[in-house]
Motif scaffolding. Structure first.
Motif, PDB file in Angstrom:
ATOM      1  N   GLN A   1       0.840  -1.199   0.000  1.00 35.39           N
ATOM      2  CA  GLN A   1       0.000   0.000   0.000  1.00 35.39           C
ATOM      3  C   GLN A   1       0.883   1.260   0.000  1.00 35.39           C
ATOM      4  OE1 GLN A   1      -3.043   0.321  -0.576  1.00 35.39           O
ATOM      5  NE2 GLN A   1      -3.692   2.295   0.235  1.00 35.39           N
ATOM      6  N   ASN A   2       2.022   1.175   0.698  1.00 34.62           N
ATOM      7  CA  ASN A   2       2.959   2.311   0.743  1.00 34.62           C
ATOM      8  C   ASN A   2       3.427   2.656  -0.673  1.00 34.62           C
ATOM      9  OD1 ASN A   2       4.340   4.076   2.649  1.00 34.62           O
ATOM     10  ND2 ASN A   2       6.209   3.182   1.822  1.00 34.62           N
ATOM     11  N   THR A   3       3.746   1.619  -1.436  1.00 35.33           N
ATOM     12  CA  THR A   3       4.200   1.836  -2.812  1.00 35.33           C
ATOM     13  C   THR A   3       3.058   2.407  -3.659  1.00 35.33           C
ATOM     14  OG1 THR A   3       5.624  -0.084  -2.489  1.00 35.33           O
ATOM     15  CG2 THR A   3       5.388   0.693  -4.741  1.00 35.33           C
ATOM     16  N   LEU A   4       1.838   1.894  -3.452  1.00 36.41           N
ATOM     17  CA  LEU A   4       0.703   2.359  -4.255  1.00 36.41           C
ATOM     18  C   LEU A   4       0.359   3.830  -4.004  1.00 36.41           C
ATOM     19  CD1 LEU A   4      -1.725  -0.727  -4.003  1.00 36.41           C
ATOM     20  CD2 LEU A   4      -0.319  -0.048  -5.954  1.00 36.41           C
ATOM     21  N   THR A   5       0.618   4.325  -2.782  1.00 34.65           N
ATOM     22  CA  THR A   5       0.264   5.727  -2.466  1.00 34.65           C
ATOM     23  C   THR A   5       1.435   6.692  -2.667  1.00 34.65           C
ATOM     24  OG1 THR A   5       0.843   5.564  -0.114  1.00 34.65           O
ATOM     25  CG2 THR A   5      -1.445   5.022  -0.705  1.00 34.65           C
ATOM     26  N   GLN A   6       2.586   6.135  -3.054  1.00 40.60           N
ATOM     27  CA  GLN A   6       3.796   6.963  -3.206  1.00 40.60           C
ATOM     28  C   GLN A   6       3.555   8.184  -4.107  1.00 40.60           C
ATOM     29  OE1 GLN A   6       7.019   4.522  -4.537  1.00 40.60           O
ATOM     30  NE2 GLN A   6       8.286   5.171  -2.815  1.00 40.60           N
ATOM     31  N   GLY A   7       2.911   7.944  -5.250  1.00 37.59           N
ATOM     32  CA  GLY A   7       2.651   9.015  -6.213  1.00 37.59           C
ATOM     33  C   GLY A   7       1.777  10.108  -5.596  1.00 37.59           C
ATOM     34  N   ILE A   8       0.783   9.697  -4.816  1.00 39.61           N
ATOM     35  CA  ILE A   8      -0.138  10.658  -4.184  1.00 39.61           C
ATOM     36  C   ILE A   8       0.642  11.520  -3.181  1.00 39.61           C
ATOM     37  CG2 ILE A   8      -2.122  10.882  -2.594  1.00 39.61           C
ATOM     38  CD1 ILE A   8      -3.218   8.290  -3.836  1.00 39.61           C
ATOM     39  N   ARG A   9       1.419  10.850  -2.327  1.00 37.87           N
ATOM     40  CA  ARG A   9       2.143  11.592  -1.279  1.00 37.87           C
ATOM     41  C   ARG A   9       3.162  12.554  -1.882  1.00 37.87           C
ATOM     42  NH1 ARG A   9       5.000   7.832   1.341  1.00 37.87           N
ATOM     43  NH2 ARG A   9       4.301   6.092   0.066  1.00 37.87           N
ATOM     44  N   LYS A  10       3.835  12.095  -2.931  1.00 37.53           N
ATOM     45  CA  LYS A  10       4.859  12.935  -3.562  1.00 37.53           C
ATOM     46  C   LYS A  10       4.220  14.164  -4.222  1.00 37.53           C
ATOM     47  CE  LYS A  10       8.776  12.563  -6.635  1.00 37.53           C
ATOM     48  NZ  LYS A  10       9.165  11.944  -7.874  1.00 37.53           N
ATOM     49  N   ALA A  11       3.176  13.926  -5.016  1.00 39.23           N
ATOM     50  CA  ALA A  11       2.517  15.042  -5.709  1.00 39.23           C
ATOM     51  C   ALA A  11       1.894  15.998  -4.697  1.00 39.23           C
ATOM     52  CB  ALA A  11       1.456  14.506  -6.658  1.00 39.23           C
ATOM     53  N   ALA A  12       1.283  15.456  -3.639  1.00 40.77           N
ATOM     54  CA  ALA A  12       0.642  16.308  -2.628  1.00 40.77           C
ATOM     55  C   ALA A  12       1.689  17.230  -1.989  1.00 40.77           C
ATOM     56  CB  ALA A  12      -0.041  15.448  -1.575  1.00 40.77           C
ATOM     57  N   GLY A  13       2.871  16.686  -1.717  1.00 46.08           N
ATOM     58  CA  GLY A  13       3.946  17.497  -1.135  1.00 46.08           C
ATOM     59  C   GLY A  13       4.375  18.598  -2.092  1.00 46.08           C
ATOM     60  N   GLN A  14       4.536  18.216  -3.364  1.00 50.51           N
ATOM     61  CA  GLN A  14       4.971  19.214  -4.368  1.00 50.51           C
ATOM     62  C   GLN A  14       3.922  20.306  -4.570  1.00 50.51           C
ATOM     63  OE1 GLN A  14       5.656  16.484  -7.544  1.00 50.51           O
ATOM     64  NE2 GLN A  14       7.826  16.182  -7.059  1.00 50.51           N
ATOM     65  N   GLN A  15       2.643  19.911  -4.458  1.00 48.62           N
ATOM     66  CA  GLN A  15       1.553  20.885  -4.700  1.00 48.62           C
ATOM     67  C   GLN A  15       1.066  21.549  -3.403  1.00 48.62           C
ATOM     68  OE1 GLN A  15      -1.602  18.903  -6.922  1.00 48.62           O
ATOM     69  NE2 GLN A  15      -0.137  17.795  -8.172  1.00 48.62           N
ATOM     70  N   ASN A  16       1.747  21.295  -2.303  1.00 48.90           N
ATOM     71  CA  ASN A  16       1.356  21.824  -0.986  1.00 48.90           C
ATOM     72  C   ASN A  16      -0.087  21.486  -0.610  1.00 48.90           C
ATOM     73  OD1 ASN A  16       3.838  22.953  -0.488  1.00 48.90           O
ATOM     74  ND2 ASN A  16       3.321  24.870  -1.506  1.00 48.90           N
ATOM     75  N   GLN A  17      -0.494  20.274  -0.925  1.00 48.00           N
ATOM     76  CA  GLN A  17      -1.871  19.841  -0.637  1.00 48.00           C
ATOM     77  C   GLN A  17      -1.859  18.952   0.602  1.00 48.00           C
ATOM     78  OE1 GLN A  17      -4.861  20.026  -2.644  1.00 48.00           O
ATOM     79  NE2 GLN A  17      -4.225  19.989  -4.774  1.00 48.00           N
ATOM     80  N   PHE A  18      -2.011  19.584   1.750  1.00 48.24           N
ATOM     81  CA  PHE A  18      -1.884  18.812   2.998  1.00 48.24           C
ATOM     82  C   PHE A  18      -2.959  17.734   3.149  1.00 48.24           C
ATOM     83  CE2 PHE A  18      -5.439  20.285   5.484  1.00 48.24           C
ATOM     84  CZ  PHE A  18      -5.716  21.546   4.970  1.00 48.24           C
ATOM     85  N   GLU A  19      -4.071  17.891   2.438  1.00 46.12           N
ATOM     86  CA  GLU A  19      -5.167  16.915   2.589  1.00 46.12           C
ATOM     87  C   GLU A  19      -4.770  15.515   2.113  1.00 46.12           C
ATOM     88  OE1 GLU A  19      -7.613  17.487   4.335  1.00 46.12           O
ATOM     89  OE2 GLU A  19      -8.458  19.476   4.045  1.00 46.12           O
ATOM     90  N   TYR A  20      -3.689  15.427   1.321  1.00 42.19           N
ATOM     91  CA  TYR A  20      -3.285  14.122   0.777  1.00 42.19           C
ATOM     92  C   TYR A  20      -1.862  13.733   1.187  1.00 42.19           C
ATOM     93  CZ  TYR A  20      -7.437  15.407  -1.686  1.00 42.19           C
ATOM     94  OH  TYR A  20      -8.716  15.828  -1.944  1.00 42.19           O
TER      95      TYR A  20
END
Ligand SMILES: Cc1cc2nc3c(=O)[nH]c(=O)nc-3n(C[C@H](O)[C@H](O)[C@H](O)COP(=O)(O)O)c2cc1C
Length: 359
Positions: A306-325
């Motif tokens: 699951q960690n690998t599957l959400t990697q893209g979400i966490r990375k993009a959220a950090g880059q876009q400053n989207q704390f909700e994700y």
């Protein structure tokens, strides 16, 4: 003033350990600042390649002459069918869409054998670089690994969430054990206790019961942020404290600015446990991702899938400053977190503890 057998063994002045925090929080600046202030800095190396680990060890050695440690994840076997993975990908798709990125259908999961190979290579680096202290979470390494590290006189620290797990750590030959209370931020380190409920023991219960049944030194972790937490832990029977959240909001930490800000503004009832980000239960500030995933979280694939599957979400959220994700790991005492330097955090803890000692 706070010297004891454990501080002597670890060669530190104060019984204050900066929790290893994998994922970029434990920068060389943070680790070196803690060790220079008389505590023990720790690299959270769980997600690092052996060469990244070697590089950071060398960088820290150039910054401080004092002791610091390295923390590793013990690889655990895991299983997920194609169906389970497809199901999780389907649930995660709307989040990828919200962040305007695409989810790759072909995800490369590290096999258990590959994880073991990486772990063994991380151990080799620790030995070759003469790191004096090594701690573990998510389990106990094999007898061979423990023996090899001991042969090189490396001090070993395990992680436990119950008295029974602490006894297992002691039986494995480790020198000390971190007691991770239910208050703790980040991932749960339980390994024998399979259910979340049974592994969620508060520190007030855990420390004295472990003190009665475990003979190696105890390190208290979970919700400890100041001199009160330090003194309470020592009175209950711990020899030192390991603090994560308190160091996460320090200036030297590498946590994302939004992560720091969210912790600094949160209340105790806004931090929750979830397994939606990684497949392993972990405590952090509640956000939209956690809320939206709540219905499905119990049937998601295990860590590290699951960690690998959400990697893209966490990375993009950090880059876009989207704390909700983003995963905003935090313990249950965020109201006590401060935006400050390591030096000021440690000095404050010591002066508070000194006052309490003399009161
Ligand atoms: C952001 C974050 C990352 C963490 N990563 C690790 C880790 O890599 N290894 C580990 O043993 N513990 C890890 N922990 C757990 C800590 O060791 C410790 O149990 C916890 O921080 C104690 O609770 P506190 O945050 O309230 O101080 C992490 C904690 C946080 C907050």
């Amino acid at each position: 003033m706070f010297a004891n057998k454990l501080t002597q063994k670890l060669k530190i002045q104060y019984p204050i350990i900066q929790a290893p925090m994998a994922g970029g929080v434990t920068t060389s600046k943070l680790v070196a600042a803690v060790s220079d202030s008389g505590g023990l800095g720790f690299i959270g190396a769980g997600y690092m390649t052996p060469s990244q680990l070697r590089e950071q060890i060398r960088e820290i050695k150039a910054m401080t002459k004092n002791h610091f440690g390295v923390n590793l994840f013990v690889p655990q076997s895991f299983h997920a069918s194609e169906g389970d993975i497809g199901f999780a990908q389907q649930i995660l798709d709307p989040f990828y869409q919200k962040l305007k990125i695409s989810q790759s259908k072909q995800v490369d999961f590290p096999s258990h054998d590959k994880q073991i190979e990486t772990f063994i290579n991380q151990i080799k680096v620790i030995i070759e670089e003469n790191v004096p202290i090594c701690s573990f979470t998510f389990g106990i390494p094999s007898k061979e690994v423990v023996a090899e590290l001991k042969r090189h006189s490396i001090l070993l620290i395990g992680t436990a969430t119950t008295v029974s797990e602490a006894q297992e750590v002691e039986e494995s030959g480790m020198d000390a054990v971190v007691l991770q209370g239910s208050e703790a931020g980040g991932h749960r380190g339980n390994f024998s206790e399979s259910s979340l409920e049974k592994s969620m023991v508060g520190l007030m219960s855990l420390i004295p019961q472990a003190a009665d049944h475990v003979n190696i030194p105890l390190i208290a972790a979970g919700g400890i942020m100041d001199g009160r937490g330090l003194m309470a832990s020592l009175f209950l029977g711990a020899s030192a404290v390991q603090m994560g959240t308190a160091f996460l909001t320090c200036m030297e930490s590498g946590a994302h600015a939004i992560h720091k800000e969210k912790v600094l503004r949160s209340k105790e009832n806004e931090v929750v446990v979830t397994r939606s980000f990684s497949g392993k239960w972990a405590r952090g500030v509640e956000n939209q991702f956690i809320k939206d995933m709540r219905g499905e979280e119990k049937i998601l694939p295990e860590f590290p899938i699951q960690n690998t599957l959400t990697q893209g979400i966490r990375k993009a959220a950090g880059q876009q400053n989207q704390f909700e994700y983003m995963s905003l790991w935090s313990g249950q005492s965020p109201r006590l977190a401060k935006d400050q330097t390591v030096d000021s955090l440690i000095k404050t803890i010591l002066s508070q503890a000194e006052k309490l000692k003399n009161s």
